[in-house]
Design a protein around this motif. Structure first.
Motif, PDB file in Angstrom:
ATOM      1  N   ASN A 127      -1.043  -2.754   8.319  1.00  0.00           N
ATOM      2  CA  ASN A 127      -2.071  -2.302   7.384  1.00  0.00           C
ATOM      3  C   ASN A 127      -1.636  -0.952   6.824  1.00  0.00           C
ATOM      4  OD1 ASN A 127      -3.864  -4.530   8.018  1.00  0.00           O
ATOM      5  ND2 ASN A 127      -4.206  -3.511   9.975  1.00  0.00           N
ATOM      6  N   LYS A 154      -1.403   2.007   3.399  1.00  0.00           N
ATOM      7  CA  LYS A 154      -2.050   2.626   2.237  1.00  0.00           C
ATOM      8  C   LYS A 154      -3.532   2.932   2.427  1.00  0.00           C
ATOM      9  CE  LYS A 154       0.990   0.609  -1.300  1.00  0.00           C
ATOM     10  NZ  LYS A 154       1.012  -0.136  -2.581  1.00  0.00           N
ATOM     11  N   PHE A 155      -4.075   2.667   3.591  1.00  0.00           N
ATOM     12  CA  PHE A 155      -5.465   3.041   3.834  1.00  0.00           C
ATOM     13  C   PHE A 155      -5.532   4.549   4.083  1.00  0.00           C
ATOM     14  CE2 PHE A 155      -5.527  -1.474   4.843  1.00  0.00           C
ATOM     15  CZ  PHE A 155      -6.727  -1.888   4.279  1.00  0.00           C
ATOM     16  N   LEU A 166      -5.410  -7.725  -0.930  1.00  0.00           N
ATOM     17  CA  LEU A 166      -4.793  -6.747  -0.030  1.00  0.00           C
ATOM     18  C   LEU A 166      -3.280  -6.947   0.056  1.00  0.00           C
ATOM     19  CD1 LEU A 166      -7.437  -6.798   2.861  1.00  0.00           C
ATOM     20  CD2 LEU A 166      -6.997  -4.893   1.299  1.00  0.00           C
ATOM     21  N   TYR A 181      -1.565  -3.523   0.806  1.00  0.00           N
ATOM     22  CA  TYR A 181      -2.359  -3.016   1.925  1.00  0.00           C
ATOM     23  C   TYR A 181      -2.107  -3.814   3.207  1.00  0.00           C
ATOM     24  CZ  TYR A 181      -5.046  -0.173  -1.361  1.00  0.00           C
ATOM     25  OH  TYR A 181      -5.414   0.761  -2.297  1.00  0.00           O
TER      26      TYR A 181
END
Length: 341
Positions: A222, A224-225, A285, A290
């Motif tokens: 996961n 780019k958060f 996503l 993402y």
């Protein structure tokens, strides 16, 4: 089109399937154990074939979903149902887990459900660790590079110490799946609840999603958060909240429009609603970077993508598998708590 799909699938299935004598003997041991479990458990509980089927569905769903995380080789040309997912291991795990559950329920029937659940996990962890060591050292089981890169590097007889986490999560989800459907098998009299305790349900959902996400972390990154959102490695609270919210939306829809339906129908509708919401979100996503699936998972794709969402067909099917285990986990614990089992 068939030719395009055939070669990637054939390439992924091109691994060593030739069983050695020790592996054949181990498989014979599994078959003997399965036979013994049917004989013994048939004296403990009724409808053993149906119970075995339900438990095996839970085990197989988990194995299919997590198949990119490990390899199962050298079990014989006839031993596989999908890529390197072996039906022999499936029935072996099924017999072991079902046996632990039914025997604990028999001998500790006066204990509360949550207490027996802890005993299930303790017994199975103690039993599965040496079995995992056996399959690793026989050359059956190995771990994907992404898994090896995510773990601590501490091994005991070839098995990463993280099995102390993986095994309880695996067995916990599968047992919850079985126990939820055992309410139907046993036609158990349950107290109807007028109002759902939504805060409690959301916490159960969050716990189930978080535990599962930690386990499958090596499969997908996961990225780019916001940095503040990461609660464990690359697991983002934003993504966890999204999955829980989607499950909550399905629960509201079921409660509002489908409560008069049979439990099987409600479960299927919940899977359809959650999958229909997750598919486009997962696609977005992935497209925007993402969600980045590991190389091992990507190599297992046959190359076919579903219309509209443009998701690899493997992810398209994995999402309802994921939701089936999580929703059953939530409903099982809600039922246990509501009925004070």
């Amino acid at each position: 089109m068939m030719t395009t799909l055939y070669y990637p699938l054939l390439a992924h299935c091109n691994f060593d399937k030739n069983a050695t004598l020790p592996i054949v003997l181990f498989e014979a041991f599994i078959f003997a154990g399965v036979g013994a479990s049917f004989f013994i458990l048939g004296k403990v509980k009724d409808k053993i074939w149906l119970r075995f089927l339900v438990m095996s569905v839970g085990v197989l769903i988990f194995e299919l979903f997590t198949s990119p995380m490990w390899n199962n080789y050298k079990m014989g040309q006839w031993a596989y149902v999908y890529h390197d997912v072996s039906w022999i291991l499936t029935i072996g795990w099924t017999s072991l887990i079902l046996g632990a559950v039914l025997l604990v329920d028999k001998f500790l029937e006066h204990w509360q459900e949550w207490q027996r659940f802890g005993v299930y996990l303790g017994i199975l962890t103690a039993l599965i660790i040496p079995l995992e060591m056996i399959v690793v050292n026989l050359g059956i089981r190995s771990y994907a590079p992404e898994v090896l890169g995510a773990i601590s590097g501490i091994f005991i007889l070839g098995v990463p110490i993280e099995v102390l986490y993986y095994i309880p999560v695996f067995t916990g989800l599968v047992i919850a799946f079985y126990k939820y459907w055992s309410f139907v098998i046993d036609d158990e009299l349950l107290i109807p609840v007028k109002g759902r305790k939504w805060r409690r349900s959301l916490w159960i959902a969050f716990l189930g999603v978080f535990l599962f996400e930690v386990m499958i972390e090596p499969m997908v990154r996961n990225e780019k958060f916001p940095q503040w959102s990461y609660v464990f490695h690359d697991i983002s609270i934003i993504l966890l909240a999204a999955w829980v919210l989607i499950i909550g939306v399905a629960a509201v829809a079921i409660a509002r429009f489908f409560m008069h339906y049979h439990i099987i129908q409600r479960f299927c509708i919940a899977l359809m609603i959650t999958s229909a919401l997750v598919w486009p979100l997962e696609s977005w996503l992935i497209i925007n970077g993402y969600r980045v699936y590991g190389e091992t998972a990507v190599k297992s794709y046959i190359g076919f993508k579903t219309p509209i969402t443009n998701l690899p067909v493997e992810i398209t099917f994995a999402i309802p598998f994921y939701m089936a285990l999580i929703i059953a986990f939530i409903r099982y614990w809600e039922t246990v708590l509501d009925n004070k089992l």
